[in-house]
Design an enzyme around this catalytic site. Structure first.
Site, PDB file in Angstrom:
ATOM      1  N   ASP A  67      41.277  36.442  44.770  1.00 16.78           N
ATOM      2  CA  ASP A  67      39.979  35.761  44.678  1.00 16.78           C
ATOM      3  C   ASP A  67      40.199  34.258  44.536  1.00 16.78           C
ATOM      4  OD1 ASP A  67      38.382  38.038  44.840  1.00 16.78           O
ATOM      5  OD2 ASP A  67      37.106  37.421  43.157  1.00 16.78           O
ATOM      6  N   LYS A 106      54.413  39.679  35.003  1.00 18.16           N
ATOM      7  CA  LYS A 106      54.473  39.121  33.652  1.00 18.16           C
ATOM      8  C   LYS A 106      55.620  39.811  32.931  1.00 18.16           C
ATOM      9  CE  LYS A 106      51.758  37.113  31.228  1.00 18.16           C
ATOM     10  NZ  LYS A 106      51.896  35.770  30.596  1.00 18.16           N
ATOM     11  N   TYR A 151      44.970  50.187  37.855  1.00 17.29           N
ATOM     12  CA  TYR A 151      43.781  50.751  38.495  1.00 17.29           C
ATOM     13  C   TYR A 151      43.780  52.278  38.429  1.00 17.29           C
ATOM     14  CZ  TYR A 151      41.703  46.576  40.581  1.00 17.29           C
ATOM     15  OH  TYR A 151      41.058  45.385  40.782  1.00 17.29           O
ATOM     16  N   ASP A 188      44.407  41.394  42.623  1.00 14.56           N
ATOM     17  CA  ASP A 188      42.944  41.318  42.656  1.00 14.56           C
ATOM     18  C   ASP A 188      42.510  39.921  42.236  1.00 14.56           C
ATOM     19  OD1 ASP A 188      40.237  42.255  42.724  1.00 14.56           O
ATOM     20  OD2 ASP A 188      40.307  42.349  40.529  1.00 14.56           O
ATOM     21  N   ASP A 247      50.511  34.094  35.433  1.00 19.32           N
ATOM     22  CA  ASP A 247      49.639  33.021  34.929  1.00 19.32           C
ATOM     23  C   ASP A 247      50.065  31.670  35.517  1.00 19.32           C
ATOM     24  OD1 ASP A 247      52.001  33.164  33.442  1.00 19.32           O
ATOM     25  OD2 ASP A 247      51.065  32.579  31.549  1.00 19.32           O
TER      26      ASP A 247
HETATM   27  C1  IPM Z   1      38.607  43.928  45.586  1.00 19.09           C
HETATM   28  C2  IPM Z   1      37.477  44.300  44.684  1.00 19.09           C
HETATM   29  C3  IPM Z   1      37.694  45.717  44.200  1.00 19.09           C
HETATM   30  C4  IPM Z   1      38.959  45.729  43.363  1.00 19.09           C
HETATM   31  C5  IPM Z   1      36.502  46.335  43.456  1.00 19.09           C
HETATM   32  C6  IPM Z   1      35.240  46.297  44.272  1.00 19.09           C
HETATM   33  C7  IPM Z   1      36.805  47.738  43.019  1.00 19.09           C
HETATM   34  O1  IPM Z   1      37.345  43.389  43.642  1.00 19.09           O
HETATM   35  O2  IPM Z   1      38.806  44.606  46.608  1.00 19.09           O
HETATM   36  O3  IPM Z   1      39.288  42.944  45.285  1.00 19.09           O
HETATM   37  O4  IPM Z   1      38.928  45.431  42.155  1.00 19.09           O
HETATM   38  O5  IPM Z   1      40.000  46.045  43.917  1.00 19.09           O
HETATM   39 MG    MG Z   2      38.626  41.732  43.800  1.00 19.38          MG
END
Ligand code: IPM
Ligand code: MG
Length: 367
Positions: free
Chosen positions: A253, A192, A141, A249, A225
């Site tokens: 999700d 990884k 990042y 990240d 993975d």
């Molecule tokens: C998160 C989001 C952010 C990230 C974006 C909005 C920059 O996806 O907080 O997970 O990638 O960290």
């Molecule tokens: Mg995210």
């Protein structure tokens, strides 16, 4: 005790869920012997529109002075065509970086009332309680170089840099081990190391910190993975997961979706404690700005309200109040109240304000 909170509603459904979280704050001020001094500041797309930048200096400075930041969401399709450094997300990334919020805590908890809302079989997710500890200020990042250049033959070349130092890995590993000790006492670290040298170092350092300081915690390692696969195969094998910024990240999700709805999950981003014990912090629903439902009064406020619960626990030292709020959310769900994103047959469909009202009613009943 007066707590100073900075509210950054941002874009999309951000302002709606922050507004309702303010009502919950009001309940705690009135009923639980605490006072809040709140201020609002612009971030993201709305800041770009009004101030010409998604990351206003004034907002960053206010955030540094607050006991905690309650963050709504940033982003929306109307800003898709902006140059990279003007995109709403820059505001969030700068807050993380400038405040040194290296530890991102993302619980994925499956509420009993919602176990049928998951895309996985209920028996796989019922009782699920995972905590993802994501490194938040390093890795790809923020690594340099990060650029697009033009080559002699006219084509373009894009570079992002994945980079970690020993101390960056050590401090996030410690956060994960400390949290594991007060939960299931298990950490699984993901990287990884089969293709990335940053993964080789990551694995070595996590193991070293474990052996030297946390031998009582069960540590395992998994390729990222493989972890993505295991999270949908048998998610309950995990307790605390520690991983880098990008894998965190993605895996967070995935873990969030296991629980039935992104609209349910909070997060905390914490810095290091300074010499006076002050720790900068930002609390944020993980769902994002959801522009498709913004302004309609139907957004699920639970993730933002539970983010405030994390704030009570981690920044304000009010663990009992945090539990009270979490139980009230569970109670409102158990009583059948559902925003559209988590609606199920036979339940009562409500909008943002009514969901919050039901949570506050449950709070009333619990005290
Ligand atoms: C998160 C989001 C952010 C990230 C974006 C909005 C920059 O996806 O907080 O997970 O990638 O960290
Ligand atoms: Mg995210």
């Amino acid at each position: 005790m007066t707590y100073k909170l900075l509210l950054t509603p941002g874009d999309g459904i951000g302002p709606e869920v922050i507004e309702d979280t303010k009502r919950v704050l009001g309940w705690f001020a009135k009923n639980r012997n605490m006072a809040f001094e709140t201020e609002e500041a612009a971030i993201g797309g709305i800041a770009y529109e009004t101030l010409g930048t998604p990351e206003p200096d004034a907002t960053i400075e206010k955030a540094k002075k607050a006991d905690a930041v309650l963050f709504g969401a940033v982003g929306g399709p109307q800003w898709d065509k902006l140059p990279f450094d003007k995109k709403p997300e820059r505001g969030l990334l700068r807050l993380r970086k400038d405040l040194g919020l290296f530890a991102n805590l993302r619980p994925a908890i499956c509420f009993d009332a919602l176990k049928d809302a998951s895309s996985l079989k209920p028996e796989l997710v019922s009782g699920l309680d995972i905590l993802i500890v994501r490194e938040l200020t390093g890795g790809v990042y923020f690594g340099e170089p990060k650029e697009i250049t033009t080559l002699a033959d006219g084509q373009q070349r894009a570079v992002d840099t994945q980079v970690y130092t020993t101390s960056e890995i050590e401090r996030i590993a410690r956060v994960a081990f400390e949290l594991a000790r007060v939960r299931g006492n298990k950490v699984c670290s993901a990287e990884k190391n089969n293709v990335m040298v940053s993964g080789v170092l990551w694995k070595q350092v996590v193991q070293k910190v474990h052996d030297a300081e946390y031998p009582d915690v069960a540590l395992s390692h998994m390729l990222a993975d493989a972890m993505a696969m295991q999270l949908v195969r048998a998610p309950k094998q995990f307790d605390v997961i520690v991983t880098d910024n990008l894998f965190g990240d993605i895996l967070s999700d995935e873990a969030a979706q296991l629980t039935g709805s992104l609209g349910m999950l909070p997060s905390a981003s914490l810095g290091a404690k300074d010499a006076d014990g002050k720790q900068l912090a930002l609390y944020e629903p993980i769902h994002g700005s959801a522009p498709d439902i913004a302004g309609k009064g139907v957004a699920n406020p639970i993730a933002c309200i539970l983010s405030f619960a994390m704030c009570l626990r981690y920044s304000l030292g009010r663990g009992e109040d945090a539990t009270l709020l979490e139980k009230a959310v569970e109670r409102a769900l158990a009583e059948g109240y559902r925003t559209p994103d988590i609606m199920q047959d036979g339940m009562t469909k409500v909008g943002t304000a009514e969901m919050t009202a039901q949570i506050m009613k449950a709070l009333d009943k619990s005290t």
